[in-house]
Design an enzyme around this catalytic site. Structure first.
Site, PDB file in Angstrom:
ATOM      1  CG  HIS A 146      -1.806  -0.825   1.612  1.00 48.78           C
ATOM      2  ND1 HIS A 146      -2.997  -1.034   0.429  1.00 48.78           N
ATOM      3  CD2 HIS A 146      -1.935  -1.935   2.083  1.00 48.78           C
ATOM      4  CE1 HIS A 146      -3.753  -2.272   1.001  1.00 48.78           C
ATOM      5  NE2 HIS A 146      -2.786  -3.064   1.644  1.00 48.78           N
ATOM      6  CB  ILE A 147       3.170   2.116   2.062  1.00 49.88           C
ATOM      7  CG1 ILE A 147       2.341   2.005   3.099  1.00 49.88           C
ATOM      8  CG2 ILE A 147       4.348   3.894   2.552  1.00 49.88           C
ATOM      9  CD1 ILE A 147       3.014   2.060   4.994  1.00 49.88           C
ATOM     10  N   PRO A 168       7.714  -4.983   5.104  1.00 50.73           N
ATOM     11  CG  PRO A 168       6.110  -6.290   5.517  1.00 50.73           C
ATOM     12  CD  PRO A 168       6.991  -5.659   4.687  1.00 50.73           C
ATOM     13  NE  ARG A 209       7.711  -1.856  12.319  1.00 49.89           N
ATOM     14  CZ  ARG A 209       6.759  -1.389  11.965  1.00 49.89           C
ATOM     15  NH1 ARG A 209       7.612   0.410  11.333  1.00 49.89           N
ATOM     16  NH2 ARG A 209       5.641  -1.524  12.408  1.00 49.89           N
ATOM     17  CD  GLU A 259      11.948   3.470  15.999  1.00 45.29           C
ATOM     18  OE1 GLU A 259      11.964   3.163  14.724  1.00 45.29           O
ATOM     19  OE2 GLU A 259      10.735   2.937  16.107  1.00 45.29           O
ATOM     20  CG  HIS A 314       8.270   4.644  14.122  1.00 41.95           C
ATOM     21  ND1 HIS A 314       8.409   3.833  14.529  1.00 41.95           N
ATOM     22  CD2 HIS A 314       7.249   4.899  13.448  1.00 41.95           C
ATOM     23  CE1 HIS A 314       7.556   2.956  13.802  1.00 41.95           C
ATOM     24  NE2 HIS A 314       7.492   3.735  13.216  1.00 41.95           N
TER      25      HIS A 314
HETATM   26  C1  COI Z   1       3.183   0.947  11.431  1.00 40.30           C
HETATM   27  O1  COI Z   1       1.625   1.082  11.332  1.00 40.30           O
HETATM   28  O2  COI Z   1       3.514  -0.214  11.780  1.00 40.30           O
HETATM   29  C2  COI Z   1       4.399   1.620  11.828  1.00 40.30           C
HETATM   30  O3  COI Z   1       4.988   1.781  11.719  1.00 40.30           O
HETATM   31  C3  COI Z   1       2.999   2.985  13.278  1.00 40.30           C
HETATM   32  C4  COI Z   1       3.773   3.045  14.341  1.00 40.30           C
HETATM   33  C5  COI Z   1       2.421   3.826  15.145  1.00 40.30           C
HETATM   34  C6  COI Z   1       4.112   2.081  15.404  1.00 40.30           C
END
Ligand code: COI
Length: 335
Positions: free
Chosen positions: A155-156, A207, A235, A264, A297
């Site tokens: 999606h992104i 991911p 990530r 992080e 983030h």
């Molecule tokens: C996610 O949606 O996995 C992000 O990286 C956002 C974060 C709020 C955990």
């Protein structure tokens, strides 16, 4: 039915109230603390839980949750790397996430990181704060005409691809599951190595599967063009940070835009009094460079995204509890 939420921030509470007004039959309660061994007892009388955290979900706490009789877990975000799926299988949990709360939020932030690096915004900001309002020598580069390598076109990544094409870039992409729309546009190459070799700007949108930890290591960086830039809003673990620091030091990599970092959790979402208090050596090695932009983030963090994270996770948790089909079930049998 009672849904207990962990890690609730102030900015989520209004959306939670709105959702609750539409579902008064559900009892909801929450904490601002994340889910772990110290906080699991808070969900003792719940029938479902909703999480949001970047820290791992401990097996011991999940076992306790199972012992309380809770079997429905929803996360308000997309990434599932905090779970060991074996734990979820062993304790027979059902899981949902929110994979499309706002791909644009992250794609637009990604674009912003690229533009800030290419147009040397940190250097202009420094000059400006120093009452130096001159152009020279802080000349920039354009996205138009560059080759943007996209790793991961879910999606992104596919929104990033469309934005980049609209800005005049050539897109080269790699994904084990190509997206039909982008496939028709002929953007895919056959391997990660081909993306690495061609990209002036490399941006990561996968991911963090176990096999992808340190996908961008010293070897991968050596296959990139001299002077390429790297963007990571996916990530932190996808990049071997020490290898990136070495490549920034040598000039092999000309810049990095990082919304996520391997370490992080030691730094982001914390308020320090001064930099002396920050101990993380990788974070400190990346600071104070004109060609590195770090955001804590925040790529996801828009009103649209937060609304959808709350609404979609709550609705799916309720659906699971009513034995209805949730919109975003996660197959915990697929690692
Ligand atoms: C996610 O949606 O996995 C992000 O990286 C956002 C974060 C709020 C955990």
């Amino acid at each position: 039915m009672k849904i207990y939420l962990y890690g609730v921030r102030e900015d989520e509470k209004g959306y939670l109230k709105e959702w609750h007004n539409a579902h008064p039959e559900v009892t909801i309660d929450y904490t601002n603390q994340i889910f772990n061994d110290d906080t699991v007892d808070l969900a003792k009388d719940a029938t479902g839980v909703v999480f949001l955290q970047t820290q791992p979900y401990p097996r011991t706490a999940l076992k306790k949750l199972h012992d309380f009789g809770v079997s429905k877990i929803s996360v308000r975000n997309v990434g599932l790397d905090g779970f060991d799926f074996k734990d979820l299988r062993d304790y027979k949990f059902s899981l949902t996430n929110v994979p499309v709360y706002s791909p644009n939020a992250i794609a637009e932030h990604t674009t912003g990181l690229m533009l800030r690096l290419l147009r040397r915004v940190p250097e202009f900001d420094k000059k400006f704060n120093n009452t130096d309002f001159s152009w020279f020598p802080t000349i920039g580069e354009e996205i138009n005409g560059k080759t943007v390598g996209i790793v991961g076109t879910g999606h992104i990544g596919s929104v990033v691809a469309r934005i980049m094409m609209a800005m005049g870039a050539k897109v080269v992409a790699y994904d084990i599951k190509p997206n039909p729309y982008l496939e028709n546009l002929g953007v895919y190459v056959d391997s990660l190595d081909e993306v690495l070799a061609q990209a002036d700007i490399l941006t990561l949108h996968t991911p963090l599967a176990k096999r992808d930890v340190h996908m961008i290591d010293a070897d991968a960086i050596s296959k990139m063009k001299d002077g390429a830039i790297i963007i990571n809003a996916a990530r932190g673990g996808l990049i071997d940070t020490d290898a990136l620091i070495a490549a920034l030091d040598s000039g092999k990599i000309a810049g990095a835009g990082l919304d996520v970092l391997e370490t992080e959790n030691d730094v982001f979402q914390k308020k320090f009094n001064n930099l002396e208090e920050v101990k993380d050596p990788q974070f400190k090695a990346l600071l104070n460079r004109d060609n590195v932009i770090i955001t804590p983030h925040t790529a996801f963090y828009t009103t649209t995204a937060v609304h959808n994270m709350v609404f979609d996770s709550m609705t799916d948790n309720l659906k699971m509890q009513k034995n209805e089909q949730p919109k975003y079930p996660v197959d915990i049998n697929v690692e």
